[in-house]
Enzyme design. Sequence first.
Site, PDB file in Angstrom:
ATOM      1  N   GLY A 190      47.076  33.938  38.258  1.00  0.00           N
ATOM      2  CA  GLY A 190      46.606  34.705  37.275  1.00  0.00           C
ATOM      3  C   GLY A 190      46.714  36.001  36.759  1.00  0.00           C
ATOM      4  O   GLY A 190      46.965  36.486  35.855  1.00  0.00           O
TER       5      GLY A 190
ATOM      6  N   ARG B 299      41.872  29.654  27.620  1.00  0.00           N
ATOM      7  CA  ARG B 299      41.714  28.339  28.296  1.00  0.00           C
ATOM      8  C   ARG B 299      41.124  27.304  27.412  1.00  0.00           C
ATOM      9  O   ARG B 299      41.689  26.221  27.231  1.00  0.00           O
ATOM     10  CB  ARG B 299      40.752  28.503  29.436  1.00  0.00           C
ATOM     11  CG  ARG B 299      41.533  29.323  30.816  1.00  0.00           C
ATOM     12  CD  ARG B 299      40.982  29.095  31.960  1.00  0.00           C
ATOM     13  NE  ARG B 299      41.599  29.450  33.253  1.00  0.00           N
ATOM     14  CZ  ARG B 299      41.374  29.719  34.089  1.00  0.00           C
ATOM     15  NH1 ARG B 299      40.057  30.337  34.507  1.00  0.00           N
ATOM     16  NH2 ARG B 299      42.160  30.206  35.126  1.00  0.00           N
TER      17      ARG B 299
ATOM     18  N   LYS C 101      46.717  38.832  47.664  1.00  0.00           N
ATOM     19  CA  LYS C 101      45.878  37.651  48.533  1.00  0.00           C
ATOM     20  C   LYS C 101      46.787  37.248  49.579  1.00  0.00           C
ATOM     21  O   LYS C 101      47.329  36.017  49.495  1.00  0.00           O
ATOM     22  CB  LYS C 101      45.428  36.669  47.501  1.00  0.00           C
ATOM     23  CG  LYS C 101      44.418  37.013  46.628  1.00  0.00           C
ATOM     24  CD  LYS C 101      43.758  36.007  45.843  1.00  0.00           C
ATOM     25  CE  LYS C 101      44.510  35.943  44.426  1.00  0.00           C
ATOM     26  NZ  LYS C 101      44.091  34.604  43.522  1.00  0.00           N
TER      27      LYS C 101
ATOM     28  N   GLY D 177      45.646  28.853  41.526  1.00  0.00           N
ATOM     29  CA  GLY D 177      45.494  28.172  42.922  1.00  0.00           C
ATOM     30  C   GLY D 177      46.334  26.834  43.057  1.00  0.00           C
ATOM     31  O   GLY D 177      47.111  26.376  43.808  1.00  0.00           O
TER      32      GLY D 177
HETATM   33  P1  ADP Z   1      48.009  36.628  41.387  1.00  0.00           P
HETATM   34  O1  ADP Z   1      46.709  36.541  40.658  1.00  0.00           O
HETATM   35  O2  ADP Z   1      49.299  36.828  40.220  1.00  0.00           O
HETATM   36  O3  ADP Z   1      48.223  35.261  42.429  1.00  0.00           O
HETATM   37  P2  ADP Z   1      46.991  38.226  43.415  1.00  0.00           P
HETATM   38  O4  ADP Z   1      45.794  38.020  43.037  1.00  0.00           O
HETATM   39  O5  ADP Z   1      47.482  37.844  44.902  1.00  0.00           O
HETATM   40  O6  ADP Z   1      47.995  37.777  42.366  1.00  0.00           O
HETATM   41  O7  ADP Z   1      47.216  39.823  43.429  1.00  0.00           O
HETATM   42  C1  ADP Z   1      47.226  40.675  42.262  1.00  0.00           C
HETATM   43  C2  ADP Z   1      46.692  41.997  42.864  1.00  0.00           C
HETATM   44  O8  ADP Z   1      47.507  42.484  43.608  1.00  0.00           O
HETATM   45  C3  ADP Z   1      46.881  42.779  41.453  1.00  0.00           C
HETATM   46  O9  ADP Z   1      45.470  43.295  41.084  1.00  0.00           O
HETATM   47  C4  ADP Z   1      47.556  44.143  41.978  1.00  0.00           C
HETATM   48  O10 ADP Z   1      47.040  45.494  41.883  1.00  0.00           O
HETATM   49  C5  ADP Z   1      47.590  43.861  43.372  1.00  0.00           C
HETATM   50  N1  ADP Z   1      48.827  44.560  44.125  1.00  0.00           N
HETATM   51  C6  ADP Z   1      49.863  44.389  43.918  1.00  0.00           C
HETATM   52  N2  ADP Z   1      50.729  45.163  44.783  1.00  0.00           N
HETATM   53  C7  ADP Z   1      49.939  45.870  45.616  1.00  0.00           C
HETATM   54  C8  ADP Z   1      49.951  46.771  46.787  1.00  0.00           C
HETATM   55  N3  ADP Z   1      51.052  47.285  47.218  1.00  0.00           N
HETATM   56  N4  ADP Z   1      48.839  47.194  47.282  1.00  0.00           N
HETATM   57  C9  ADP Z   1      47.657  46.772  46.901  1.00  0.00           C
HETATM   58  N5  ADP Z   1      47.269  45.809  45.952  1.00  0.00           N
HETATM   59  C10 ADP Z   1      48.358  45.371  45.289  1.00  0.00           C
HETATM   60 MG    MG Z   2      44.758  36.983  41.230  1.00  0.00          MG
END
Ligand code: ADP
Ligand code: MG
Length: 398
Positions: free
Chosen positions: A355, A36, A204, A378
């Site tokens: 992220g 960052r 999420k 976000g």
């Molecule tokens: P990002 O940071 O890319 O926006 P999120 O924070 O929403 O993504 O989600 C990331 C997390 O989702 C990762 O740590 C991953 O392990 C988890 N994840 C992905 N698929 C599954 C699943 N089927 N069940 C539980 N967790 C999952």
């Molecule tokens: Mg995340």
Amino acid sequence: MAKRTVRDLDVAGKRVIVRVDFNVPRKDGVITNDNRIVQALPTIKYLVENKARVILMSHLGKVDHKDPEKCEADKKKNNMEVVGKRLAELVDTKVTFVPVTRGEELEKAVADLKDGEIVLMQNTRYEKGESKNDPELAKYWASLGDLFVEDAFGSVHRAHASTAGIPSILPSALGFLVEKEVKMLGAAVDTPVHPFVAIIGGAKVSDKIAVVDNLLKIADKVIIGGGMAYTFLKAQGLEVGKSLVEEDKIELAKEYLAKGGDKLVLPVDHVCADAFAEDANTKVADNDAIPADMMGLDIGPKTIALYKETLAGAKTVVWNGPMGVFEMKPFAKGTLEVCTAISELPGATTVIGGGDSAAAAIQLGFAEKFSHISTGGGASLEYMEGKELPGIAVIAEA
Ligand code: ADP
Ligand code: MG
């Protein structure tokens, strides 16, 4: 019309407040990833070279202002000083760290600035009024500068004193990082070349499910993977065992299923596990055979094939959220395969937001293979939702 950028400002000899995103990850007080800070350097270096007097502001972690004891502990933990030290190693000019967010010491440091030098202020969240966009605080901070540059893409979706308050007072412009983010996200979301495929995954669900609504309006296909998929499958009446489901989003998922029709692409098989663990027992199962005592932790081979087919020929792709628990080797294949497929699309604009998705792409060695990896999870999500980002909306057009 495009927004005014730092190039449009006459910065020589001026006190220029720059809101950067220096919210870097740390462990035991040591910065574990300075990406960052590095991302903010083009704007900082431009200002230094053009003889501005640079005043940097950023938040770092959270500060709880409700509980006085917690507040002190948070301040200690999230002291910006460590960032100042790292920054000083990355630029060729004097960097003065000021350990406070108001008062004589800060004002003197600013008054003593020579052209091309930098002051880094303490963590903006030391101030209770920061996250409330307190007008008094914004006015005080604005009084320290002549101009304002918005370069904290990770924070532009928040209307805080340092992101939205100051630029509502001072003549303002976008920095190079925010300019690039807006250009790339805009190319993908506002003026996509079709076919446009969006991929939403991760865990999420409640934060992300609303983005599906806007994506169904603008994309040709919306692929759902990762933990996100099971709320949709459950909404279709399927048994998903112990997979991640957000019960209170099932109704919304039903609505999107009805609206989306065959635009919405869901997994057809899964790598199921009997525990959320690297050494769990696993089993590949189709949608109608997920064992009641197992959870889906990755998309299965048929789904990988389906998603590759869906992506074939795409000219615009936005991807937010991994396809499985990629941090554990047995559940990383779906994310790796989808990542590979996106990176091999000829002539496509490919954008990653989120992220963990960005971390997955970088960890898997794809950092250079995408048109753009967004620095703000976000903020990029809200952009894809079609929401106005307060820290950008406040900047005038050129
Ligand atoms: P990002 O940071 O890319 O926006 P999120 O924070 O929403 O993504 O989600 C990331 C997390 O989702 C990762 O740590 C991953 O392990 C988890 N994840 C992905 N698929 C599954 C699943 N089927 N069940 C539980 N967790 C999952
Ligand atoms: Mg995340």
